[in-house]
Scaffold this motif. Structure first.
Motif, PDB file in Angstrom:
ATOM      1  N   ALA A  12       0.814  -1.221   0.000  1.00 51.17           N
ATOM      2  CA  ALA A  12       0.000   0.000   0.000  1.00 51.17           C
ATOM      3  C   ALA A  12       0.850   1.275   0.000  1.00 51.17           C
ATOM      4  CB  ALA A  12      -0.946  -0.001   1.207  1.00 51.17           C
ATOM      5  N   ASP A  13       2.155   1.160   0.248  1.00 51.04           N
ATOM      6  CA  ASP A  13       3.049   2.324   0.248  1.00 51.04           C
ATOM      7  C   ASP A  13       3.492   2.724  -1.156  1.00 51.04           C
ATOM      8  OD1 ASP A  13       3.093   2.523   3.070  1.00 51.04           O
ATOM      9  OD2 ASP A  13       4.676   0.988   3.174  1.00 51.04           O
ATOM     10  N   GLU A  14       3.105   1.949  -2.164  1.00 54.34           N
ATOM     11  CA  GLU A  14       3.558   2.156  -3.550  1.00 54.34           C
ATOM     12  C   GLU A  14       3.425   3.610  -4.008  1.00 54.34           C
ATOM     13  OE1 GLU A  14       4.430   0.957  -7.681  1.00 54.34           O
ATOM     14  OE2 GLU A  14       4.100  -0.526  -6.131  1.00 54.34           O
ATOM     15  N   ALA A  15       2.254   4.193  -3.893  1.00 55.13           N
ATOM     16  CA  ALA A  15       2.034   5.555  -4.406  1.00 55.13           C
ATOM     17  C   ALA A  15       2.878   6.578  -3.647  1.00 55.13           C
ATOM     18  CB  ALA A  15       0.554   5.918  -4.329  1.00 55.13           C
ATOM     19  N   ALA A  16       2.932   6.456  -2.333  1.00 52.26           N
ATOM     20  CA  ALA A  16       3.705   7.410  -1.531  1.00 52.26           C
ATOM     21  C   ALA A  16       5.196   7.292  -1.823  1.00 52.26           C
ATOM     22  CB  ALA A  16       3.429   7.196  -0.046  1.00 52.26           C
ATOM     23  N   LEU A  17       5.700   6.076  -2.000  1.00 51.80           N
ATOM     24  CA  LEU A  17       7.114   5.897  -2.323  1.00 51.80           C
ATOM     25  C   LEU A  17       7.440   6.449  -3.713  1.00 51.80           C
ATOM     26  CD1 LEU A  17       7.772   2.376  -0.796  1.00 51.80           C
ATOM     27  CD2 LEU A  17       8.832   4.537  -0.099  1.00 51.80           C
ATOM     28  N   ALA A  19       5.888   8.895  -5.214  1.00 54.24           N
ATOM     29  CA  ALA A  19       5.866  10.361  -5.095  1.00 54.24           C
ATOM     30  C   ALA A  19       7.137  10.868  -4.412  1.00 54.24           C
ATOM     31  CB  ALA A  19       4.629  10.802  -4.326  1.00 54.24           C
ATOM     32  N   LEU A  20       7.589  10.174  -3.377  1.00 54.16           N
ATOM     33  CA  LEU A  20       8.814  10.569  -2.682  1.00 54.16           C
ATOM     34  C   LEU A  20      10.009  10.507  -3.625  1.00 54.16           C
ATOM     35  CD1 LEU A  20      10.256  11.361  -0.054  1.00 54.16           C
ATOM     36  CD2 LEU A  20      10.381   8.931   0.498  1.00 54.16           C
ATOM     37  N   ASP A  21      10.105   9.432  -4.407  1.00 52.95           N
ATOM     38  CA  ASP A  21      11.190   9.324  -5.383  1.00 52.95           C
ATOM     39  C   ASP A  21      11.163  10.469  -6.397  1.00 52.95           C
ATOM     40  OD1 ASP A  21      13.032   7.362  -4.898  1.00 52.95           O
ATOM     41  OD2 ASP A  21      12.066   5.848  -6.122  1.00 52.95           O
ATOM     42  N   ARG A  22       9.981  10.787  -6.895  1.00 56.05           N
ATOM     43  CA  ARG A  22       9.877  11.874  -7.881  1.00 56.05           C
ATOM     44  C   ARG A  22      10.211  13.226  -7.249  1.00 56.05           C
ATOM     45  NH1 ARG A  22       5.700   8.424  -9.084  1.00 56.05           N
ATOM     46  NH2 ARG A  22       4.091   9.673  -8.063  1.00 56.05           N
ATOM     47  N   ASP A  23       9.743  13.435  -6.012  1.00 53.98           N
ATOM     48  CA  ASP A  23       9.976  14.717  -5.335  1.00 53.98           C
ATOM     49  C   ASP A  23      11.438  14.933  -4.969  1.00 53.98           C
ATOM     50  OD1 ASP A  23       7.254  15.218  -5.519  1.00 53.98           O
ATOM     51  OD2 ASP A  23       6.840  14.746  -3.407  1.00 53.98           O
ATOM     52  N   THR A  24      12.168  13.862  -4.725  1.00 51.76           N
ATOM     53  CA  THR A  24      13.564  13.990  -4.295  1.00 51.76           C
ATOM     54  C   THR A  24      14.555  13.779  -5.439  1.00 51.76           C
ATOM     55  OG1 THR A  24      13.645  11.665  -3.616  1.00 51.76           O
ATOM     56  CG2 THR A  24      13.075  13.294  -1.918  1.00 51.76           C
ATOM     57  N   TRP A  25      14.057  13.530  -6.649  1.00 46.61           N
ATOM     58  CA  TRP A  25      14.954  13.265  -7.780  1.00 46.61           C
ATOM     59  C   TRP A  25      15.937  14.422  -7.958  1.00 46.61           C
ATOM     60  CZ3 TRP A  25      16.599  15.649 -12.115  1.00 46.61           C
ATOM     61  CH2 TRP A  25      17.336  14.874 -13.017  1.00 46.61           C
ATOM     62  N   SER A  26      17.203  14.082  -8.190  1.00 49.62           N
ATOM     63  CA  SER A  26      18.239  15.084  -8.408  1.00 49.62           C
ATOM     64  C   SER A  26      19.428  14.422  -9.084  1.00 49.62           C
ATOM     65  CB  SER A  26      18.682  15.666  -7.062  1.00 49.62           C
ATOM     66  OG  SER A  26      19.880  16.377  -7.184  1.00 49.62           O
ATOM     67  N   LEU A  27      20.130  15.173  -9.915  1.00 51.00           N
ATOM     68  CA  LEU A  27      21.367  14.668 -10.509  1.00 51.00           C
ATOM     69  C   LEU A  27      22.473  14.528  -9.472  1.00 51.00           C
ATOM     70  CD1 LEU A  27      21.508  16.501 -13.945  1.00 51.00           C
ATOM     71  CD2 LEU A  27      21.226  14.051 -13.536  1.00 51.00           C
ATOM     72  N   LEU A  28      22.243  15.011  -8.265  1.00 57.19           N
ATOM     73  CA  LEU A  28      23.213  14.825  -7.196  1.00 57.19           C
ATOM     74  C   LEU A  28      23.348  13.342  -6.860  1.00 57.19           C
ATOM     75  CD1 LEU A  28      25.079  16.261  -5.166  1.00 57.19           C
ATOM     76  CD2 LEU A  28      23.144  16.303  -3.581  1.00 57.19           C
ATOM     77  N   HIS A  29      22.252  12.587  -7.009  1.00 55.13           N
ATOM     78  CA  HIS A  29      22.297  11.176  -6.631  1.00 55.13           C
ATOM     79  C   HIS A  29      21.711  10.220  -7.666  1.00 55.13           C
ATOM     80  CE1 HIS A  29      18.016  11.172  -5.728  1.00 55.13           C
ATOM     81  NE2 HIS A  29      18.209  12.335  -5.156  1.00 55.13           N
ATOM     82  N   THR A  61       2.621  10.043   7.253  1.00 58.78           N
ATOM     83  CA  THR A  61       3.225  10.483   5.996  1.00 58.78           C
ATOM     84  C   THR A  61       4.620   9.893   5.855  1.00 58.78           C
ATOM     85  OG1 THR A  61       2.039  12.583   6.148  1.00 58.78           O
ATOM     86  CG2 THR A  61       3.927  12.508   4.651  1.00 58.78           C
ATOM     87  N   LEU A  62       4.895   9.276   4.708  1.00 54.78           N
ATOM     88  CA  LEU A  62       6.229   8.729   4.473  1.00 54.78           C
ATOM     89  C   LEU A  62       7.195   9.875   4.190  1.00 54.78           C
ATOM     90  CD1 LEU A  62       5.715   5.521   2.309  1.00 54.78           C
ATOM     91  CD2 LEU A  62       5.780   5.778   4.773  1.00 54.78           C
ATOM     92  N   VAL A  63       8.308   9.883   4.923  1.00 55.37           N
ATOM     93  CA  VAL A  63       9.298  10.951   4.766  1.00 55.37           C
ATOM     94  C   VAL A  63      10.667  10.415   4.373  1.00 55.37           C
ATOM     95  CG1 VAL A  63       8.111  12.613   6.251  1.00 55.37           C
ATOM     96  CG2 VAL A  63       9.736  10.973   7.260  1.00 55.37           C
ATOM     97  N   GLY A  64      10.782   9.108   4.199  1.00 56.11           N
ATOM     98  CA  GLY A  64      12.053   8.544   3.775  1.00 56.11           C
ATOM     99  C   GLY A  64      11.953   7.052   3.584  1.00 56.11           C
TER     100      GLY A  64
END
Length: 165
Positions: A12-17, A19-29, A61-64
């Motif tokens: 059930a965490d699929e959607a939140a995870l 969204a978290l991946d998309r929100d934190t996306w960066s060329l830094l990592h 809320t998933l934060v990490g």
């Protein structure tokens, strides 16, 4: 630190995870292009919920998250777990959530019988490298210019640590 709780991921965490991946996306990592719709599923046959630990705030809320996986399918290195995904929401940074996820991952890997943990990190990701080093990881190899990101060559740094207590 604002209270957060670490637990195993659930389907059930699929959607939140995602969204978290998309929100934190960066060329830094990230070595992948910026995610665009339609989004790939987070969980599939190779990426299972039981490989992921999540941090959630008191309101749920998933934060990490951190993903631990076998580095290969070989029986001869089943004693190793590899971090193959790690993110903390921007709004939750500075609260110790990344460190707590790492420590929970160490405990989970030990519970699974692992004695060693490895990861790969981009050379220019100094915040992550500093966190890993402060938690006992050491550089074990560097693949110079292994990746071409945003118009420049970037080293892929291999880090590892023992899980002996």
């Amino acid at each position: 630190m604002t209270e957060s709780h670490i637990r195993s991921a659930r389907p059930a965490d699929e959607a939140a995870l995602g969204a978290l991946d998309r929100d934190t996306w960066s060329l830094l990592h990230s070595v992948q292009p910026r995610p665009e719709p339609p989004y790939a599923p987070v969980f599939d046959a190779q990426n299972r919920p039981e490989e992921v630990l999540v941090a959630e705030d008191a309101d749920g809320t998933l934060v990490g998250y951190i993903r631990l996986a076998l580095p290969t399918a070989l029986a001869c290195n089943r004693h190793v777990r590899q971090i193959q995904g790690f993110a903390v929401a921007d709004r939750a940074r500075g609260r110790g959530i990344g460190r707590a996820l790492l420590r929970a991952a160490f405990d989970e890997a030990r519970r699974q019988g692992a004695v060693r943990m490895t990861l790969r990190v981009l050379d220019h990701n100094q915040p992550a490298r500093s966190l890993y080093e402060s938690e006992g990881f050491a550089v074990e190899g560097v693949l110079p210019g292994e990746l071409y990101l945003d118009g420049r060559y970037v080293d892929d740094v291999l880090m590892g640590r023992s899980l002996d207590t």
